[in-house]
Each structure stands twice: as structure tokens, then as C-alpha cells.
Write an enzyme that holds these catalytic residues in place. Structure first.
Site, PDB file in Angstrom:
ATOM      1  N   GLY A 314    -105.800  69.487 -51.737  1.00  0.00           N
ATOM      2  CA  GLY A 314    -106.512  68.371 -51.374  1.00  0.00           C
ATOM      3  C   GLY A 314    -105.202  67.564 -50.892  1.00  0.00           C
ATOM      4  N   HIS A 316    -103.322  65.126 -53.052  1.00  0.00           N
ATOM      5  CA  HIS A 316    -102.007  65.376 -53.743  1.00  0.00           C
ATOM      6  C   HIS A 316    -101.411  66.872 -52.700  1.00  0.00           C
ATOM      7  CE1 HIS A 316     -99.315  66.938 -57.339  1.00  0.00           C
ATOM      8  NE2 HIS A 316     -99.460  65.473 -56.933  1.00  0.00           N
ATOM      9  N   CYS A 317    -101.845  67.888 -52.527  1.00  0.00           N
ATOM     10  CA  CYS A 317    -100.966  68.816 -51.862  1.00  0.00           C
ATOM     11  C   CYS A 317    -101.097  68.675 -51.098  1.00  0.00           C
ATOM     12  CB  CYS A 317    -102.407  70.356 -52.349  1.00  0.00           C
ATOM     13  SG  CYS A 317    -103.974  70.254 -53.165  1.00  0.00           S
ATOM     14  N   ILE A 318    -101.091  67.817 -49.906  1.00  0.00           N
ATOM     15  CA  ILE A 318    -101.020  67.953 -48.266  1.00  0.00           C
ATOM     16  C   ILE A 318     -98.925  66.964 -48.776  1.00  0.00           C
ATOM     17  CG2 ILE A 318    -102.380  69.136 -47.629  1.00  0.00           C
ATOM     18  CD1 ILE A 318    -103.200  66.015 -46.330  1.00  0.00           C
TER      19      ILE A 318
END
Length: 325
Positions: A314, A316-318
Site C-alpha cells: 500500500g 505506506h509500503c512505497i
């Protein structure tokens, strides 16, 4: 951030490539409206990135394998013994326990590269970990999942005590709250095997925003119930009881690959704003209101996150933030 480079991201198998490029660019530009953004670009993707990214985005052309800066990049911390210094923790990275579709040669160098660009000292760790595998309140409390930190493909032979000692040494964690597992989709071909940033996050010290799957037909219903039960009555590193706020899951349950892990917990907090994922779902507006209340004084900016989630993560992950020194 890192511009998408991996073959599985760009071959159209999981999401149309144009949608992938647009999603990454939309997140970068949304953040750039509030603070500086730097992005690493694989040399073979430089021309594509130039088409999608405005000049306000700082670009560094370096070798990269994937696009999940939260995981392969460093975790910045503050050093109380050296005011004005923000060391970069360099975790060991092995592609989430060795996912078949992922490469690691270039990604293992990313933490040190980013630290160099940020003029930050590197704090090396011997633990295999990813930034999405931890969430902290900034005051000594950390959330982790057992299937990540104790994964035998990540840290064979490590105990909970070993993990807690290393988190205390690297990020100052004095209280580690263990969650047994992650969301169902996260154990599939593109999954991380249980990242906590798909499940819960601190909106401020003492307050947790928690994913809440309410549909009995979704296997994450039981996961969500166990998560809420686990966090109920927990205390932070200072001994203060934690307050939990439910973030209802989107109403859509499946996509072409199976059960979705769509959630609103996986958002990025930046200067003056919260960048949240949206899913063309009735609960988008509900989540927007909850996040607005949880982060007073910040604008809530929605981005269609479905192409990102299709690839295993998502918003936050990138992304990865560096605190002010």
C-alpha cells in the site's frame, strides 16, 4: 520512494503498467505538495519516470530491484546522544523471506545509498527486517508480527527476546507488542507473510488505528477479531493503556487473484497531510472521516491504491520518512 522496476510490476500480470506508473506518481506528487520528495530510479526506467514525475520530485538514478522503499530502505531514527543527527538503520533484507519473484542484489544497497543522499550515519543491524514489519509510537512502543520477525526464512533460530533486544538497540523500543499473524492475502505469492502496517498504526502515542474486517464471509474476519482482542487492554512503553480506533475494511471482498487485503491502516503521514488509499468503495468516505479526526490539523488526501495493493502493498509500503534532525 523508489520508481517501479521489477518485472512482475511492469508485465501487466497483476495490474496494468500505466496504472502502476500513475499510482506511484500520484503518491509522489501528493506528498510533494507538503514536503520534499526524493525517488530512486533504475537506469532502464529513467525515461518513463521523467514522463510521469514533475521536476519538483528529486530523482536519483541508481540500480534498484523493486519499489518498496519502506522495506528495502532504511528506518530513520533520532539519536538522543547526538542532537541534530538522524541515523539510518540498515536492516538485512532478503525479499520478505525469499519471495520467488523478488530480487535483492541492488535492493540490499539501497539503505546505505539513501543514508548517503540524506547525509545520515548508518546503523547496521544483523536482523532481517522490513520497515513495514514494524510500527512505532516514537516513544519506545513497537508493534510486530511473529510470522515476520520469527520467520525461519528471515531469522532462523531467533527468539522473541533476541528480536526485542535488537529493536531496543536500533530503534529504542522498550515495549514490543507481538501480534501472531497478518492478513490472509499477505501469505500469497506477493505477500510479506504478515506485515503489521497492513493491520494497525499509531496515529499518536497511546492511540492505535486498527483494521476491522466486518464481513463474516472474508477470512480476515477472524484475523481482525483476534487482532482487536490482542490489542484490547494493552499498554505502551510508559504503562499507559492504549486506545484503539476501528478502521472498517472496504466492502469489496475479492479481486481476480482472490481475497483482497484492502485496508485504510496502510497510509502515509507527512508534513501537514495524511495520504490514504482509496478503493472506489463506500467506506472510503468513512475512513477519510476517521483519519481526519485522528490527525487534527492535517489534510487527508485520497489516492486510488488498487494498483499498489494488486502488487502486494500500500501507500505506506512505497514511502519512507526521514524525521527532522
Amino acid at each position: 520512494m523508489i520508481w517501479p522496476a521489477a518485472d512482475y510490476m511492469l508485465d501487466g500480470t497483476y495490474a496494468p503498467v500505466e496504472a502502476v506508473w500513475r499510482a506511484w506518481a500520484d503518491v509522489a506528487h501528493a506528498i510533494a505538495a507538503f514536503q520534499a520528495v526524493s525517488i530512486l530510479v533504475e537506469p532502464s526506467q529513467e525515461q518513463v519516470a521523467r514522463r510521469y514525475l514533475s521536476d519538483i520530485i528529486e530523482r536519483h538514478v541508481v540500480p534498484v530491484d523493486d519499489a518498496w522503499m519502506r522495506d528495502s530502505g532504511p528506518t530513520f531514527v533520532r539519536d538522543s546522544t547526538r542532537p541534530g543527527v538522524t541515523p539510518a538503520v540498515n536492516w538485512q533484507f532478503n525479499a520478505w523471506g525469499g519471495l520467488e519473484l523478488a530480487e535483492t542484489a541492488a535492493d540490499n544497497a539501497i539503505a546505505a545509498r539513501v543514508a548517503g543522499f540524506a547525509d545520515a550515519p548508518v546503523l547496521h543491524s544483523s536482523m532481517v527486517n522490513e520497515g513495514g514489519g514494524i510500527h512505532v509510537d516514537g516513544r519506545g512502543t513497537a508493534l510486530v508480527t511473529a510470522t515476520v520477525q520469527l520467520d525461519p526464512r528471515r531469522n532462523p533460530g531467533w527468539s522473541r527476546e533476541n528480536v526485542e533486544a535488537e529493536l531496543e538497540r536500533t530503534i529504542g523500543a522498550r515495549r514490543v507488542i507481538w501480534i501472531e499473524r497478518g492478513l490472509t492475502r499477505d501469505y500469497g505469492p506477493l505477500g510479506t507473510r504478515g506485515h503489521v502496517d497492513m493491520m494497525a498504526t499509531f496515529s499518536e502515542p497511546g492511540v492505535l488505528l486498527v483494521h476491522d474486517q466486518r464481513d463474516d464471509g472474508h477470512p480476515d474476519r477472524s484475523v481482525s477479531m483476534a487482532l482487536h482482542a490482542r490489542l484490547s487492554g494493552e499498554r505502551d512503553a510508559s504503562g499507559v493503556p492504549l486506545t484503539t480506533v476501528s478502521l472498517p475494511a472496504p466492502t469489496v471482498l475479492r479481486d481476480a487473484e482472490g481475497w483482497v487485503d484492502y485496508n485504510y491502516a496502510n497510509h502515509a503521514v507527512v508534513n501537514g497531510a495524511v495520504i490514504m488509499g482509496e478503493f472506489d468503495d463506500p467506506h472510503d468516505s468513512v475512513a477519510r472521516g476517521i483519519l481526519r479526526d485522528a490527525y487534527p490539523g492535517r489534510q487527508v488526501i485520497g489516492i486510488d491504491a488498487r494498483p499498489i495493493f494488486a502488487l502486494g502493498g500500500g501507500i505506506h509500503c512505497i514511502t519512507q520518512q526521514q524525521p527532522t534532525a
